[in-house]
Design an enzyme around this catalytic site. Sequence first.
Site, PDB file in Angstrom:
ATOM      1  N   GLU A   1      61.399  34.009  85.730  1.00  0.00           N
ATOM      2  CA  GLU A   1      62.289  32.892  86.052  1.00  0.00           C
ATOM      3  C   GLU A   1      63.269  32.724  84.900  1.00  0.00           C
ATOM      4  O   GLU A   1      62.893  32.820  83.734  1.00  0.00           O
ATOM      5  CB  GLU A   1      61.488  31.599  86.241  1.00  0.00           C
ATOM      6  CG  GLU A   1      60.608  31.611  87.467  1.00  0.00           C
ATOM      7  CD  GLU A   1      60.017  30.243  87.811  1.00  0.00           C
ATOM      8  OE1 GLU A   1      60.429  29.226  87.212  1.00  0.00           O
ATOM      9  OE2 GLU A   1      59.145  30.212  88.699  1.00  0.00           O
TER      10      GLU A   1
ATOM     11  N   HIS B   1      66.858  26.659  87.533  1.00  0.00           N
ATOM     12  CA  HIS B   1      65.903  27.742  87.292  1.00  0.00           C
ATOM     13  C   HIS B   1      65.744  28.550  88.564  1.00  0.00           C
ATOM     14  O   HIS B   1      66.237  28.159  89.618  1.00  0.00           O
ATOM     15  CB  HIS B   1      64.554  27.212  86.783  1.00  0.00           C
ATOM     16  CG  HIS B   1      63.713  26.527  87.790  1.00  0.00           C
ATOM     17  ND1 HIS B   1      63.947  25.233  88.220  1.00  0.00           N
ATOM     18  CD2 HIS B   1      62.617  26.938  88.468  1.00  0.00           C
ATOM     19  CE1 HIS B   1      63.026  24.888  89.096  1.00  0.00           C
ATOM     20  NE2 HIS B   1      62.208  25.919  89.288  1.00  0.00           N
TER      21      HIS B   1
ATOM     22  N   HIS C   1      63.358  30.907  91.322  1.00  0.00           N
ATOM     23  CA  HIS C   1      62.088  31.291  91.935  1.00  0.00           C
ATOM     24  C   HIS C   1      62.370  32.697  92.483  1.00  0.00           C
ATOM     25  O   HIS C   1      62.808  32.832  93.625  1.00  0.00           O
ATOM     26  CB  HIS C   1      61.702  30.348  93.075  1.00  0.00           C
ATOM     27  CG  HIS C   1      61.267  28.992  92.632  1.00  0.00           C
ATOM     28  ND1 HIS C   1      61.040  27.970  93.532  1.00  0.00           N
ATOM     29  CD2 HIS C   1      60.994  28.475  91.419  1.00  0.00           C
ATOM     30  CE1 HIS C   1      60.658  26.882  92.878  1.00  0.00           C
ATOM     31  NE2 HIS C   1      60.626  27.166  91.592  1.00  0.00           N
TER      32      HIS C   1
ATOM     33  N   ASP D   1      57.140  22.042  89.565  1.00  0.00           N
ATOM     34  CA  ASP D   1      58.470  21.468  89.313  1.00  0.00           C
ATOM     35  C   ASP D   1      58.419  19.946  89.396  1.00  0.00           C
ATOM     36  O   ASP D   1      58.995  19.254  88.557  1.00  0.00           O
ATOM     37  CB  ASP D   1      59.498  22.004  90.313  1.00  0.00           C
ATOM     38  CG  ASP D   1      59.759  23.494  90.157  1.00  0.00           C
ATOM     39  OD1 ASP D   1      59.560  24.040  89.060  1.00  0.00           O
ATOM     40  OD2 ASP D   1      60.172  24.111  91.158  1.00  0.00           O
TER      41      ASP D   1
END
Length: 151
Positions: free
Chosen positions: A28, A87, A89, A100
């Site tokens: 990530e 970010h 995934h 999260d």
Amino acid sequence: MDEQPVLVIPTDVREAILERARDGSPAEICGILGGEFTPDESRVCSQYPAENVADSPRTRYRIDPEEQLEVFERLEGRGEQIVGFYHTHPRGPDRPSETDARQATWPDRSYLIISLEPPAVRSWRWRAGDGRDESPASTGGQFEREQVVLE
């Protein structure tokens, strides 16, 4: 709130994040979004890549607190506000995970999530709950989907 919040993001900023996401996969990647912030509509002007210092970067992200502070100071120096965070995934899902939600700490800020499989760029606002205490654990906070508008 009746209307969905809005995150306006320039196409070139989105493309830079996507390129970095592809280059960083399978880990990530993460960073901070700067620009003009309001609780209901924010406009991204810049993105600040950050190193993912999580213990398991393939499934988690964490921005080093010292690096985060340095970015915040750069934002302030440029006259920008903290719009939110991004970010990836790499293998989905294209929505916030339970992790999260547990780690969300910035009420009303955008949390942009880039999924590579399936490909998607989506964003949510963290809503802290009753407002008495902004920690997610005490307020039952939650993510609210927001509209992403490309410029």
